[in-house]
Design a protein around this motif. Structure first.
Motif, PDB file in Angstrom:
ATOM      1  N   ARG A 152       0.834  -1.208   0.000  1.00 40.29           N
ATOM      2  CA  ARG A 152       0.000   0.000   0.000  1.00 40.29           C
ATOM      3  C   ARG A 152       0.866   1.255   0.000  1.00 40.29           C
ATOM      4  O   ARG A 152       0.610   2.205  -0.750  1.00 40.29           O
ATOM      5  CB  ARG A 152      -0.913  -0.034   1.223  1.00 40.29           C
ATOM      6  N   GLU A 153       1.896   1.257   0.838  1.00 44.40           N
ATOM      7  CA  GLU A 153       2.770   2.426   0.916  1.00 44.40           C
ATOM      8  C   GLU A 153       3.537   2.625  -0.385  1.00 44.40           C
ATOM      9  O   GLU A 153       3.685   3.755  -0.877  1.00 44.40           O
ATOM     10  CB  GLU A 153       3.737   2.259   2.083  1.00 44.40           C
ATOM     11  N   LYS A 192       1.171   3.978  -3.038  1.00 40.34           N
ATOM     12  CA  LYS A 192       0.811   5.375  -2.785  1.00 40.34           C
ATOM     13  C   LYS A 192       1.899   6.316  -3.266  1.00 40.34           C
ATOM     14  O   LYS A 192       1.622   7.376  -3.859  1.00 40.34           O
ATOM     15  CB  LYS A 192       0.557   5.571  -1.292  1.00 40.34           C
ATOM     16  N   GLN A 193       3.144   5.939  -3.036  1.00 41.41           N
ATOM     17  CA  GLN A 193       4.254   6.793  -3.447  1.00 41.41           C
ATOM     18  C   GLN A 193       4.356   6.899  -4.962  1.00 41.41           C
ATOM     19  O   GLN A 193       4.715   7.956  -5.492  1.00 41.41           O
ATOM     20  CB  GLN A 193       5.562   6.240  -2.877  1.00 41.41           C
ATOM     21  N   ASP A 212      -2.799   9.940  -6.569  1.00 39.57           N
ATOM     22  CA  ASP A 212      -4.264   9.885  -6.635  1.00 39.57           C
ATOM     23  C   ASP A 212      -4.789   9.191  -7.896  1.00 39.57           C
ATOM     24  O   ASP A 212      -5.977   9.304  -8.219  1.00 39.57           O
ATOM     25  CB  ASP A 212      -4.843  11.311  -6.570  1.00 39.57           C
ATOM     26  N   GLY A 247      -5.565   0.166  -0.572  1.00 39.53           N
ATOM     27  CA  GLY A 247      -5.871   1.595  -0.493  1.00 39.53           C
ATOM     28  C   GLY A 247      -5.885   2.314  -1.820  1.00 39.53           C
ATOM     29  O   GLY A 247      -5.693   3.534  -1.875  1.00 39.53           O
ATOM     30  N   LEU A 248      -6.126   1.597  -2.927  1.00 38.60           N
ATOM     31  CA  LEU A 248      -6.166   2.238  -4.238  1.00 38.60           C
ATOM     32  C   LEU A 248      -7.468   3.028  -4.400  1.00 38.60           C
ATOM     33  O   LEU A 248      -8.471   2.744  -3.740  1.00 38.60           O
ATOM     34  CB  LEU A 248      -6.033   1.188  -5.340  1.00 38.60           C
ATOM     35  N   GLN A 249      -7.450   3.976  -5.311  1.00 38.99           N
ATOM     36  CA  GLN A 249      -8.591   4.869  -5.481  1.00 38.99           C
ATOM     37  C   GLN A 249      -9.508   4.379  -6.600  1.00 38.99           C
ATOM     38  O   GLN A 249      -9.058   4.178  -7.729  1.00 38.99           O
ATOM     39  CB  GLN A 249      -8.111   6.291  -5.816  1.00 38.99           C
TER      40      GLN A 249
END
Length: 350
Positions: free
Chosen positions: A213-214, A217-218, A222, A255-257
């Motif tokens: 997830r981290e 995100k990096q 978004d 945690g993807l959008q």
């Protein structure tokens, strides 16, 4: 005991099992190989519906099992009755619970088939185990395997008097099919006397997902993601969340959008996967699109892949259309979900 009487009794039970098998095959006929595999969660509705590298520990030895806690009988009540189990049984038949048992270090006595097809992502772990099709569960085969315990993933497998038939072979537990995969893993582990293995697996998975997830995100920020399934021409589905079994990994664990389209058409608590038509391809608004095909070699799947509307989709123009394998993406087992994390990292962390 008189040997002739013993032979008669054996013959009687064999005849009984054959009759039971015929009844079960007829009653289960509606769950044929054309049923949509979702493969755990969708089947639970009867509506259509790894740790770091998805590795599985070898099955525990007989000595280890004998030392497992729970030497006294444990009683479990479920929708169809109550059953008792002692210690940590090793000879287990788990109908559509292969993934869970293997994650807990137990090699089942049989493997579950989707219609006539095995689950390819488990083949290196199960090999040539006797096969059971959920469309026609072979009771005689199960009897020959001499299980200590039978686990059924969904109530559909036990309905119409079939539970009593399973229970005559071995203690049988029927899952509701309504729990999330993590709770199901804990329940399977509890029933078979291996709670520590479930805790270890979940701790590894949570750590793996958090690290992924981290990293995502990096790299992505978004940017948005969507997941599509092509079953056949009239069954194209988009999967949302937050509780859907595939979106659960994408939007929950990782945690993807979700894209605007996903939020508008497929976001809900009921695990729905709306049907769409190929005409909606221009509306695919995600930065990254994951897609799976039940049978990628079929003519209608090839036609969908080559549809001219794809060329105007932003994700396609950027090379962000990612094809993934159906059997583990449409399955909600712990091993399947761990492999999904691997797939996502491979696709998005180029």
């Amino acid at each position: 005991m008189d040997k002739r009487n013993t032979n008669k009794r054996v013959g009687f039970y064999l005849i009984l099992i054959v009759l039971m098998t015929a009844v079960l095959a007829t009653a289960c006929g509606r769950q044929d190989e054309q049923a949509e595999p979702g493969v755990q969660a969708e089947a639970s509705k009867q509506a259509e519906s790894a740790a770091p590298s998805a590795e599985v520990d070898p099955a525990p030895s007989t000595e280890a099992a004998s030392e497992a806690p729970g030497g006294e009988a444990r009683s479990y009540t479920h929708e169809f009755g109550t059953m008792e189990v002692t210690g940590a049984p090793e000879r287990i038949v788990g109908v559509y619970l292969d993934d869970f048992l293997l994650a807990l270090g137990v090699k089942p006595l049989t493997q579950t088939m989707y219609g006539t097809r095995p689950l390819p992502y488990l083949q290196d772990r199960v090999g040539d185990l006797p096969a059971i099709s959920t469309g026609s569960i072979n009771l005689e085969l199960i009897l020959q395997e001499k299980p200590e315990l039978i686990l059924l993933a969904y109530p559909a497998y036990a309905q119409e008097g079939r539970y009593e038939q399973f229970a005559k072979i071995a203690p049988t537990y029927v899952f509701s099919g309504e729990d999330g995969w993590k709770d199901t893993l804990k329940k399977v582990a509890d029933v078979i006397g291996r709670p520590e293995q479930a805790e270890a697996w979940l701790n590894d998975y949570v750590g793996k997902a958090a690290e992924a997830r981290e990293s995502l995100k990096q790299v992505l920020g978004d940017e948005t993601v969507m997941f599509i399934r092509f079953t056949r021409a009239e069954r194209i589905q988009i999967y949302g969340g937050p509780s859907n079994f595939s979106a659960d990994v994408l939007y929950g664990d990782l945690g993807l959008q979700p894209s605007k389209l996903i939020k508008e058409f497929a976001w809900g608590e009921d695990n729905s996967a709306p049907l769409i038509s190929a005409e909606m391809i221009p509306d695919f608004d995600a930065d990254h699109i994951f897609i799976t095909y039940d049978k990628p070699g079929e003519d209608d799947a090839k036609e969908f892949k080559s549809h001219p509307l794809w060329k105007n989709v932003p994700a396609v123009q950027k090379g962000n259309l990612h094809e993934v394998e159906m059997f583990h993406w449409m399955n909600d087992g712990p091993i399947a979900n761990s492999i999904k994390v691997d797939d996502v990292l491979k696709a998005l962390l180029k």
